[in-house]
Design an enzyme around this catalytic site. Sequence first.
Site, PDB file in Angstrom:
ATOM      1  N   LYS A  57       0.857  -1.066   0.009  1.00  0.00           N
ATOM      2  CA  LYS A  57       0.038   0.193   0.029  1.00  0.00           C
ATOM      3  C   LYS A  57       0.836   1.228  -0.068  1.00  0.00           C
ATOM      4  O   LYS A  57       0.485   2.209  -0.782  1.00  0.00           O
ATOM      5  CB  LYS A  57      -1.097  -0.012   1.292  1.00  0.00           C
ATOM      6  CG  LYS A  57      -2.108  -0.937   1.213  1.00  0.00           C
ATOM      7  CD  LYS A  57      -2.773  -1.382   2.326  1.00  0.00           C
ATOM      8  CE  LYS A  57      -3.870  -2.530   2.290  1.00  0.00           C
ATOM      9  NZ  LYS A  57      -4.461  -2.828   3.592  1.00  0.00           N
ATOM     10  N   GLN A 101      -4.970  -1.635   9.613  1.00  0.00           N
ATOM     11  CA  GLN A 101      -4.721  -3.028   9.066  1.00  0.00           C
ATOM     12  C   GLN A 101      -5.411  -4.357   9.999  1.00  0.00           C
ATOM     13  O   GLN A 101      -4.755  -4.379  11.019  1.00  0.00           O
ATOM     14  CB  GLN A 101      -3.535  -3.117   8.757  1.00  0.00           C
ATOM     15  CG  GLN A 101      -2.828  -4.355   7.954  1.00  0.00           C
ATOM     16  CD  GLN A 101      -3.222  -4.260   6.729  1.00  0.00           C
ATOM     17  OE1 GLN A 101      -3.298  -3.416   5.809  1.00  0.00           O
ATOM     18  NE2 GLN A 101      -3.725  -5.460   6.133  1.00  0.00           N
ATOM     19  N   ASP A 124     -11.241   2.762   4.423  1.00  0.00           N
ATOM     20  CA  ASP A 124     -11.561   1.228   3.892  1.00  0.00           C
ATOM     21  C   ASP A 124     -13.091   1.409   3.777  1.00  0.00           C
ATOM     22  O   ASP A 124     -13.623  -0.034   3.062  1.00  0.00           O
ATOM     23  CB  ASP A 124     -11.212   0.565   5.196  1.00  0.00           C
ATOM     24  CG  ASP A 124     -10.205  -0.793   4.737  1.00  0.00           C
ATOM     25  OD1 ASP A 124     -10.157  -0.914   3.565  1.00  0.00           O
ATOM     26  OD2 ASP A 124      -9.960  -1.321   5.435  1.00  0.00           O
TER      27      ASP A 124
END
Length: 291
Positions: A57, A101, A124
Amino acid sequence: MDAQIAQLLDGKALAQKIQTELQQRIHELQGKIGRSPGLAVLMVGDNPASAAYVRNKERACEKVGIASFGQHFPSETTQTELEQVIHSLNRDERVDGILVQLPLPDHLDAVALLHQIDPNKDADGLHAVNLGRLVRGESGLRSCTPAGVMRLLAEYQINLKGKQAVVVGRSILVGKPMALMLLEADATVTIAHSRTHDLAAITRNADILIAAVGRSNLIAGDMVKPGAVVVDVGMNRITDDVGNSRLVGDVNFDEVKSVAAYLTPVPGGVGPMTVAILLQNTVWSYSQKSS
Protein backbone atom coordinates in the site's frame (compact mmCIF):
# COMPACT_ATOMS: atom_id res chain seq x y z
CA MET A 1 -12.19 -28.36 -31.11
CA ASP A 2 -10.56 -26.94 -27.95
CA ALA A 3 -12.76 -26.22 -24.97
CA GLN A 4 -13.59 -22.57 -24.48
CA ILE A 5 -11.18 -20.97 -21.98
CA ALA A 6 -12.47 -18.13 -19.81
CA GLN A 7 -11.24 -14.61 -20.51
CA LEU A 8 -9.21 -13.41 -17.53
CA LEU A 9 -10.29 -10.24 -15.74
CA ASP A 10 -6.91 -8.57 -15.31
CA GLY A 11 -7.05 -6.57 -12.07
CA LYS A 12 -3.34 -5.85 -12.19
CA ALA A 13 -3.52 -3.98 -15.51
CA LEU A 14 -6.65 -2.05 -14.47
CA ALA A 15 -5.10 -1.09 -11.11
CA GLN A 16 -2.14 0.41 -12.99
CA LYS A 17 -4.51 2.37 -15.22
CA ILE A 18 -6.38 3.70 -12.14
CA GLN A 19 -3.08 4.68 -10.51
CA THR A 20 -2.09 6.67 -13.61
CA GLU A 21 -5.47 8.47 -13.56
CA LEU A 22 -5.07 9.23 -9.82
CA GLN A 23 -1.59 10.63 -10.43
CA GLN A 24 -3.09 13.08 -12.95
CA ARG A 25 -5.94 13.98 -10.60
CA ILE A 26 -3.54 14.69 -7.70
CA HIS A 27 -1.40 16.80 -10.02
CA GLU A 28 -4.47 18.90 -10.93
CA LEU A 29 -5.68 19.30 -7.32
CA GLN A 30 -2.35 19.97 -5.63
CA GLY A 31 -2.24 23.60 -6.77
CA LYS A 32 -5.71 24.30 -5.33
CA ILE A 33 -5.27 22.42 -2.06
CA GLY A 34 -1.63 23.32 -1.50
CA ARG A 35 -0.42 19.88 -0.39
CA SER A 36 -0.37 16.20 -1.40
CA PRO A 37 -3.11 13.80 -0.24
CA GLY A 38 -2.19 11.78 2.86
CA LEU A 39 -2.99 8.23 3.97
CA ALA A 40 -2.26 6.76 7.41
CA VAL A 41 -2.12 2.96 7.63
CA LEU A 42 -1.96 1.71 11.23
CA MET A 43 -0.48 -1.72 11.81
CA VAL A 44 -0.26 -3.50 15.16
CA GLY A 45 2.04 -6.47 15.80
CA ASP A 46 4.18 -8.42 13.38
CA ASN A 47 1.86 -10.49 11.18
CA PRO A 48 4.07 -11.10 8.09
CA ALA A 49 1.12 -11.08 5.65
CA SER A 50 -0.08 -7.75 7.06
CA ALA A 51 3.42 -6.30 6.85
CA ALA A 52 3.59 -7.28 3.17
CA TYR A 53 0.17 -5.70 2.48
CA VAL A 54 1.18 -2.48 4.25
CA ARG A 55 4.44 -2.25 2.26
CA ASN A 56 2.46 -2.80 -0.90
CA LYS A 57 0.00 0.00 0.00
CA GLU A 58 2.80 2.42 0.88
CA ARG A 59 4.63 1.71 -2.39
CA ALA A 60 1.42 2.33 -4.33
CA CYS A 61 0.92 5.62 -2.42
CA GLU A 62 4.41 6.77 -3.30
CA LYS A 63 3.84 5.93 -6.97
CA VAL A 64 0.75 8.13 -7.31
CA GLY A 65 1.92 10.97 -5.03
CA ILE A 66 0.08 10.22 -1.79
CA ALA A 67 2.05 10.96 1.39
CA SER A 68 2.18 8.06 3.88
CA PHE A 69 1.58 8.75 7.55
CA GLY A 70 1.66 5.06 8.48
CA GLN A 71 2.56 3.93 11.97
CA HIS A 72 3.61 0.51 13.22
CA PHE A 73 2.80 -0.40 16.83
CA PRO A 74 4.03 -3.25 19.02
CA SER A 75 1.60 -6.15 19.68
CA GLU A 76 0.93 -5.08 23.27
CA THR A 77 -0.38 -1.61 22.29
CA THR A 78 -3.66 -0.88 24.12
CA GLN A 79 -7.06 0.02 22.72
CA THR A 80 -6.86 3.46 24.38
CA GLU A 81 -3.44 4.24 22.86
CA LEU A 82 -4.71 3.39 19.38
CA GLU A 83 -7.88 5.43 19.88
CA GLN A 84 -5.75 8.44 20.83
CA VAL A 85 -3.65 8.00 17.67
CA ILE A 86 -6.82 7.82 15.54
CA HIS A 87 -8.23 10.97 17.19
CA SER A 88 -5.06 12.91 16.43
CA LEU A 89 -5.12 11.69 12.80
CA ASN A 90 -8.78 12.77 12.55
CA ARG A 91 -7.63 16.28 13.47
CA ASP A 92 -4.52 16.22 11.26
CA GLU A 93 -5.22 18.40 8.21
CA ARG A 94 -2.59 16.54 6.13
CA VAL A 95 -4.35 13.18 6.48
CA ASP A 96 -7.26 12.37 4.14
CA GLY A 97 -7.51 8.63 4.73
CA ILE A 98 -7.06 6.40 7.80
CA LEU A 99 -6.91 2.62 7.67
CA VAL A 100 -6.43 0.06 10.45
CA GLN A 101 -4.72 -3.01 8.99
CA LEU A 102 -6.59 -6.19 9.96
CA PRO A 103 -6.31 -8.69 11.59
CA LEU A 104 -5.46 -7.10 14.95
CA PRO A 105 -4.08 -8.92 18.01
CA ASP A 106 -6.86 -10.63 19.98
CA HIS A 107 -7.00 -8.14 22.86
CA LEU A 108 -8.05 -5.29 20.52
CA ASP A 109 -11.58 -4.55 19.35
CA ALA A 110 -11.35 -3.78 15.63
CA VAL A 111 -14.96 -2.57 15.25
CA ALA A 112 -14.67 -0.15 18.17
CA LEU A 113 -11.46 1.27 16.64
CA LEU A 114 -13.09 1.60 13.24
CA HIS A 115 -15.89 3.66 14.78
CA GLN A 116 -13.32 6.15 16.11
CA ILE A 117 -12.27 7.04 12.55
CA ASP A 118 -13.87 10.18 11.08
CA PRO A 119 -16.29 8.68 8.48
CA ASN A 120 -14.95 11.14 5.87
CA LYS A 121 -11.42 9.77 6.41
CA ASP A 122 -12.51 6.11 6.43
CA ALA A 123 -10.34 4.95 3.52
CA ASP A 124 -11.56 1.36 3.89
CA GLY A 125 -15.23 2.38 3.56
CA LEU A 126 -16.22 0.21 6.54
CA HIS A 127 -17.52 2.76 9.06
CA ALA A 128 -21.22 2.29 9.86
CA VAL A 129 -21.93 5.76 8.40
CA ASN A 130 -20.38 4.78 5.05
CA LEU A 131 -22.14 1.41 5.00
CA GLY A 132 -25.36 3.32 5.71
CA ARG A 133 -24.65 5.62 2.76
CA LEU A 134 -24.16 2.55 0.58
CA VAL A 135 -27.50 1.08 1.74
CA ARG A 136 -29.22 4.37 0.90
CA GLY A 137 -27.39 4.74 -2.44
CA GLU A 138 -25.78 8.01 -1.34
CA SER A 139 -22.30 9.07 -2.43
CA GLY A 140 -19.50 8.32 0.00
CA LEU A 141 -16.52 6.09 0.64
CA ARG A 142 -17.08 2.50 -0.50
CA SER A 143 -15.56 -0.73 0.85
CA CYS A 144 -12.41 -1.25 -1.21
CA THR A 145 -12.66 -4.90 -2.27
CA PRO A 146 -16.30 -4.95 -3.46
CA ALA A 147 -15.88 -1.52 -5.09
CA GLY A 148 -12.79 -2.93 -6.84
CA VAL A 149 -14.83 -5.88 -8.11
CA MET A 150 -17.51 -3.53 -9.47
CA ARG A 151 -14.89 -1.41 -11.24
CA LEU A 152 -13.36 -4.55 -12.78
CA LEU A 153 -16.75 -5.73 -14.08
CA ALA A 154 -17.41 -2.25 -15.51
CA GLU A 155 -14.02 -2.19 -17.25
CA TYR A 156 -14.90 -5.38 -19.14
CA GLN A 157 -18.39 -3.99 -19.89
CA ILE A 158 -20.10 -6.86 -18.12
CA ASN A 159 -23.79 -6.04 -17.96
CA LEU A 160 -25.33 -6.66 -14.52
CA LYS A 161 -28.88 -5.40 -15.11
CA GLY A 162 -31.41 -8.15 -14.37
CA LYS A 163 -28.67 -10.80 -14.04
CA GLN A 164 -28.68 -13.45 -11.33
CA ALA A 165 -25.75 -12.67 -9.01
CA VAL A 166 -24.68 -15.01 -6.20
CA VAL A 167 -22.29 -13.84 -3.48
CA VAL A 168 -20.77 -16.66 -1.44
CA GLY A 169 -19.76 -15.16 1.91
CA ARG A 170 -21.50 -12.61 4.15
CA SER A 171 -18.64 -10.74 5.84
CA ILE A 172 -18.93 -7.02 6.47
CA LEU A 173 -15.60 -6.63 4.61
CA VAL A 174 -16.77 -8.13 1.34
CA GLY A 175 -19.96 -10.21 1.19
CA LYS A 176 -22.57 -7.76 2.50
CA PRO A 177 -21.31 -4.59 0.76
CA MET A 178 -20.73 -6.64 -2.42
CA ALA A 179 -24.38 -7.74 -2.43
CA LEU A 180 -25.55 -4.13 -1.93
CA MET A 181 -23.38 -2.85 -4.79
CA LEU A 182 -24.67 -5.54 -7.15
CA LEU A 183 -28.21 -4.65 -6.11
CA GLU A 184 -27.48 -0.98 -6.83
CA ALA A 185 -26.41 -2.09 -10.34
CA ASP A 186 -29.84 -3.78 -10.85
CA ALA A 187 -28.69 -7.39 -10.44
CA THR A 188 -30.93 -9.90 -8.63
CA VAL A 189 -28.81 -10.94 -5.67
CA THR A 190 -28.59 -14.09 -3.54
CA ILE A 191 -26.19 -14.34 -0.59
CA ALA A 192 -24.97 -17.84 0.28
CA HIS A 193 -22.86 -18.71 3.35
CA SER A 194 -21.63 -21.51 5.61
CA ARG A 195 -25.17 -22.44 6.67
CA THR A 196 -26.56 -22.59 3.12
CA HIS A 197 -28.03 -25.94 2.09
CA ASP A 198 -26.92 -27.32 -1.30
CA LEU A 199 -24.55 -24.51 -2.22
CA ALA A 200 -23.93 -25.99 -5.68
CA ALA A 201 -27.64 -25.73 -6.61
CA ILE A 202 -27.50 -22.00 -5.85
CA THR A 203 -24.15 -21.24 -7.49
CA ARG A 204 -25.19 -23.06 -10.69
CA ASN A 205 -27.93 -20.44 -11.17
CA ALA A 206 -25.49 -17.54 -11.08
CA ASP A 207 -24.75 -15.43 -14.14
CA ILE A 208 -22.31 -13.56 -11.87
CA LEU A 209 -20.67 -15.62 -9.11
CA ILE A 210 -18.55 -13.91 -6.43
CA ALA A 211 -16.64 -16.20 -4.04
CA ALA A 212 -15.48 -14.51 -0.83
CA VAL A 213 -15.17 -17.01 2.01
CA GLY A 214 -11.45 -17.77 2.41
CA ARG A 215 -11.64 -21.53 1.70
CA SER A 216 -9.30 -22.79 -0.97
CA ASN A 217 -10.86 -24.36 -4.07
CA LEU A 218 -14.38 -24.31 -2.57
CA ILE A 219 -16.01 -23.59 -5.95
CA ALA A 220 -15.52 -26.56 -8.27
CA GLY A 221 -16.13 -26.63 -12.03
CA ASP A 222 -19.46 -28.46 -11.69
CA MET A 223 -20.77 -25.68 -9.40
CA VAL A 224 -20.57 -23.04 -12.13
CA LYS A 225 -23.11 -22.24 -14.84
CA PRO A 226 -21.50 -22.47 -18.30
CA GLY A 227 -20.72 -18.95 -19.54
CA ALA A 228 -20.90 -17.36 -16.07
CA VAL A 229 -18.70 -14.50 -14.83
CA VAL A 230 -16.71 -15.79 -11.83
CA VAL A 231 -14.92 -13.41 -9.47
CA ASP A 232 -12.59 -14.98 -6.91
CA VAL A 233 -12.00 -12.77 -3.87
CA GLY A 234 -10.30 -15.53 -1.85
CA MET A 235 -6.59 -15.36 -0.97
CA ASN A 236 -5.48 -18.62 0.64
CA ARG A 237 -1.89 -19.71 1.12
CA ILE A 238 -1.49 -23.45 0.64
CA THR A 239 1.63 -25.57 1.06
CA ASP A 240 2.34 -28.70 -0.98
CA ASP A 241 3.96 -31.94 0.24
CA VAL A 242 7.49 -30.64 -0.33
CA GLY A 243 6.89 -27.39 1.52
CA ASN A 244 6.37 -24.99 -1.40
CA SER A 245 3.63 -22.48 -0.69
CA ARG A 246 1.49 -20.56 -3.16
CA LEU A 247 -1.61 -18.39 -3.20
CA VAL A 248 -4.88 -19.85 -4.43
CA GLY A 249 -8.42 -18.48 -4.38
CA ASP A 250 -11.78 -19.86 -3.29
CA VAL A 251 -12.35 -21.06 -6.88
CA ASN A 252 -10.73 -24.13 -8.41
CA PHE A 253 -9.13 -22.17 -11.25
CA ASP A 254 -8.14 -25.15 -13.41
CA GLU A 255 -11.66 -26.60 -13.37
CA VAL A 256 -13.61 -23.35 -13.67
CA LYS A 257 -11.57 -21.77 -16.49
CA SER A 258 -13.11 -24.19 -19.01
CA VAL A 259 -16.69 -23.49 -17.82
CA ALA A 260 -16.85 -19.74 -17.12
CA ALA A 261 -16.81 -16.97 -19.75
CA TYR A 262 -14.83 -14.62 -17.47
CA LEU A 263 -12.66 -15.43 -14.46
CA THR A 264 -10.33 -13.49 -12.15
CA PRO A 265 -6.90 -14.99 -11.53
CA VAL A 266 -5.37 -15.30 -8.03
CA PRO A 267 -3.06 -13.48 -7.61
CA GLY A 268 -3.51 -10.59 -10.07
CA GLY A 269 -7.31 -10.30 -10.07
CA VAL A 270 -9.12 -8.67 -7.14
CA GLY A 271 -6.06 -8.03 -4.89
CA PRO A 272 -4.54 -5.15 -6.92
CA MET A 273 -8.01 -3.62 -7.31
CA THR A 274 -8.47 -3.44 -3.52
CA VAL A 275 -5.32 -1.31 -3.24
CA ALA A 276 -6.33 0.85 -6.23
CA ILE A 277 -9.70 1.66 -4.62
CA LEU A 278 -8.01 2.43 -1.30
CA LEU A 279 -5.94 5.06 -3.13
CA GLN A 280 -9.03 6.26 -5.00
CA ASN A 281 -10.95 6.64 -1.72
CA THR A 282 -8.08 8.69 -0.25
CA VAL A 283 -8.00 10.95 -3.32
CA TRP A 284 -11.82 11.31 -3.20
CA SER A 285 -11.63 12.52 0.44
CA TYR A 286 -8.76 14.83 -0.56
CA SER A 287 -10.72 16.24 -3.50
CA GLN A 288 -13.58 17.25 -1.16
CA LYS A 289 -11.14 19.82 0.32
CA SER A 290 -11.01 21.72 -2.98
CA SER A 291 -14.77 22.22 -3.26
